[in-house]
Design a protein around this motif. Sequence first.
Motif, short mmCIF file in Angstrom:
data_model
loop_
_atom_site.label_atom_id
_atom_site.label_comp_id
_atom_site.label_asym_id
_atom_site.label_seq_id
_atom_site.Cartn_x
_atom_site.Cartn_y
_atom_site.Cartn_z
N ALA A 1 -2.00 -8.43 4.75
CA ALA A 1 -1.78 -7.74 3.06
C ALA A 1 -2.95 -7.04 2.86
O ALA A 1 -4.03 -6.57 3.50
N LYS A 2 -2.55 -6.37 1.62
CA LYS A 2 -3.80 -5.57 1.02
C LYS A 2 -4.88 -6.42 0.02
O LYS A 2 -4.18 -5.98 -0.98
N PHE A 3 -5.46 -5.61 -0.55
CA PHE A 3 -6.43 -5.85 -1.28
C PHE A 3 -7.08 -4.64 -1.88
O PHE A 3 -7.63 -3.37 -1.02
N GLY A 4 -7.71 -4.68 -3.26
CA GLY A 4 -8.52 -3.31 -3.67
C GLY A 4 -7.54 -1.88 -3.48
O GLY A 4 -6.26 -1.83 -4.11
N GLY A 5 -8.47 -1.04 -3.40
CA GLY A 5 -8.16 -0.26 -3.50
C GLY A 5 -6.99 0.73 -2.25
O GLY A 5 -6.35 1.46 -2.36
N LEU A 6 -7.00 -0.64 -1.35
CA LEU A 6 -5.01 -0.36 -0.46
C LEU A 6 -4.39 -0.45 -0.89
O LEU A 6 -3.28 0.17 -0.22
N LEU A 7 -4.30 -0.60 -2.32
CA LEU A 7 -2.41 -1.56 -3.28
C LEU A 7 -1.76 0.14 -3.18
O LEU A 7 -2.74 1.07 -3.59
N GLY A 8 -0.47 0.45 -3.85
CA GLY A 8 -0.15 1.48 -3.16
C GLY A 8 0.33 1.44 -4.93
O GLY A 8 -0.24 0.73 -5.98
N ASN A 9 0.63 2.60 -5.36
CA ASN A 9 1.83 3.20 -6.84
C ASN A 9 2.67 3.41 -7.22
O ASN A 9 3.75 3.88 -6.18
N ALA A 10 3.43 3.52 -8.76
CA ALA A 10 5.02 4.10 -8.50
C ALA A 10 5.08 4.62 -9.49
O ALA A 10 3.87 4.91 -10.32
N GLU A 11 5.80 5.82 -9.28
CA GLU A 11 6.12 6.95 -10.61
C GLU A 11 7.68 6.51 -10.57
O GLU A 11 8.42 6.09 -10.09
N GLY B 164 0.95 -1.13 0.24
CA GLY B 164 0.32 0.30 0.20
C GLY B 164 0.84 1.58 -0.13
O GLY B 164 0.05 2.52 -0.14
N GLY B 165 1.57 1.45 -0.59
CA GLY B 165 2.79 2.43 -0.28
C GLY B 165 2.73 3.03 -1.57
O GLY B 165 2.54 2.46 -2.98
N GLU B 166 3.93 4.10 -1.80
CA GLU B 166 3.65 4.21 -3.06
C GLU B 166 5.34 4.63 -3.47
O GLU B 166 6.08 5.25 -2.41
N VAL B 167 6.07 4.31 -4.33
CA VAL B 167 6.92 4.44 -5.05
C VAL B 167 7.34 5.57 -5.72
O VAL B 167 6.51 5.67 -6.30
N ILE B 168 8.47 6.34 -5.30
CA ILE B 168 9.52 7.72 -6.29
C ILE B 168 10.89 6.47 -7.00
O ILE B 168 11.51 6.51 -5.95
N LEU B 169 10.87 6.52 -8.32
CA LEU B 169 11.65 5.50 -8.59
C LEU B 169 12.97 6.95 -9.23
O LEU B 169 12.19 7.40 -10.58
N THR B 170 13.92 7.10 -9.29
CA THR B 170 14.61 7.74 -9.50
C THR B 170 15.83 7.84 -10.20
O THR B 170 16.61 8.56 -10.94
N GLY B 171 16.62 6.47 -10.08
CA GLY B 171 17.55 6.18 -11.35
C GLY B 171 18.73 6.10 -11.14
O GLY B 171 18.65 5.99 -9.51
N PRO B 172 19.89 6.08 -11.70
CA PRO B 172 20.98 5.75 -10.84
C PRO B 172 21.08 7.66 -10.25
O PRO B 172 20.64 8.40 -11.04
N LEU B 173 21.43 7.12 -9.21
CA LEU B 173 21.75 8.98 -7.67
C LEU B 173 22.05 8.68 -7.00
O LEU B 173 22.53 7.02 -6.48
#
Length: 454
Positions: free
Chosen positions: A145-155, A74-83
């Motif tokens: 465990a999380k289900f449905g709208g409780l799942l997270g996202n990434a960008e 259920g978290g939100e991931v922000i990917l920076t790439g090489p840093l």
Amino acid sequence: MSERKLFGTDGIRGKANAYPMTAEVATALGRAVTHYFQATNPNNAKPIIIVGKDTRLSCYMLEMAFASGVCSQGGEVILTGPLPTPGVAFVTHSMRADAGVMISASHNHFEDNGIKIFDGKGNKLPDSVELELERLVLNPELMPAKFGGLLGNAERLKEVYGRYIVQVKSALGHDYDLDGMRIVLDCANGAGYKVTPMIFQELGAEVFSIGISPNGENINKNVGSLHPEAARAEVLKYRADIGICIDGDGDRVSVIDQEGTMIDGDKLIGLFAKLLLARGELKAGDTVVGTVMSNLGLELYIKSLGLNFYRTKVGDRYIIEYMRANNCILGGEPSGHIIFSRHSTTGDGSLGGLKVIEAMKYFNKSLKELVEEVELFPQFIKNVMVKNKPPLETVKAIEEATKEAERKLDGRGRVLLRYSGTEPLLRVMVEGDNAELVEAECNRLVAVVKKEIG
């Protein structure tokens, strides 16, 4: 304290795709980090986790696996790439994220990889939190465990490195720039391959860069802070003012003067202490922080400046913890992890390089002249591969050999044997005012260690 099963002195590290550096463990750790920050802040159901990496081939696997774990919890991931590692720590704090993660094995060969974690202020996690994360990873049933709208996202956040570049540049004294300087940079084909040259170019230097063509397999390969030979040759070839080498994740620095001489990390710490004292950032009685591996000559030099010197366990995390608890602004290790706490929460190779240049400009002297007054004791350090890591006091032959070496040094030196927290190694260090005796005792101890546990 409970025995560690996953975390070493600098996060989790090992051969990529072999336990514990597997996609499965990375996914479980992503879940654990998310669950931990949900539990410690019940009002934050969707923690923001920054994920950076270096240039190893295995980073793709581990980055995606960790991100999947965060999203599944259920978290939100922000990917920076090489840093670089210090960039990830800074961006985590700058973006008010809940945690930051760096996927890297630092100076190790490309086949290895690792994961280190920062809190929302960019500080490495204390032992107690790492142990709790281990408990969650090894007991996944503790995380609902999380289900449905409780799942997270990434960008994926593009151009995030610009924030870090501005931060590092701001650490250079505002009365200086790098106009007219010729600088060789070795970026180790690692996380700093793009941002580090930009930092020095934007400040006006003429930059000659090597180690800026990563292919997934050449990180740290004959380049970087542990392999400065190529950079040394470039310094002499281009008649550069200085050579600056960082490691694979950009948190340590090695420096080469204009004559091609490598400058010991302890000498740099001594130089920085003198600079900060002269600029009024340090005052008499303040403390500079090193480790048990710091050279005795550095300690004596720091004290000659009217400052105190404190030794922690090996690992920049322990230096930083002491610095934070005692309001210290300078600390570091002989390896080139150097922390300026007013500018960074971790070691930073690019920042360290800039501060060397600031010292050269402030005192209007060459680097060679500046470090001459920091006289180090002869010190020999050898790494011995070991089959296992029993407590050294339980190995009678090693304990007796250590006591014999200390007796021969007769109070004019030190002996230290310690296991690596990330590799199957025992480090043997002997230092003193008699180079011949120090080398002989180091070799004798190494022979005993090899016989007993090598």
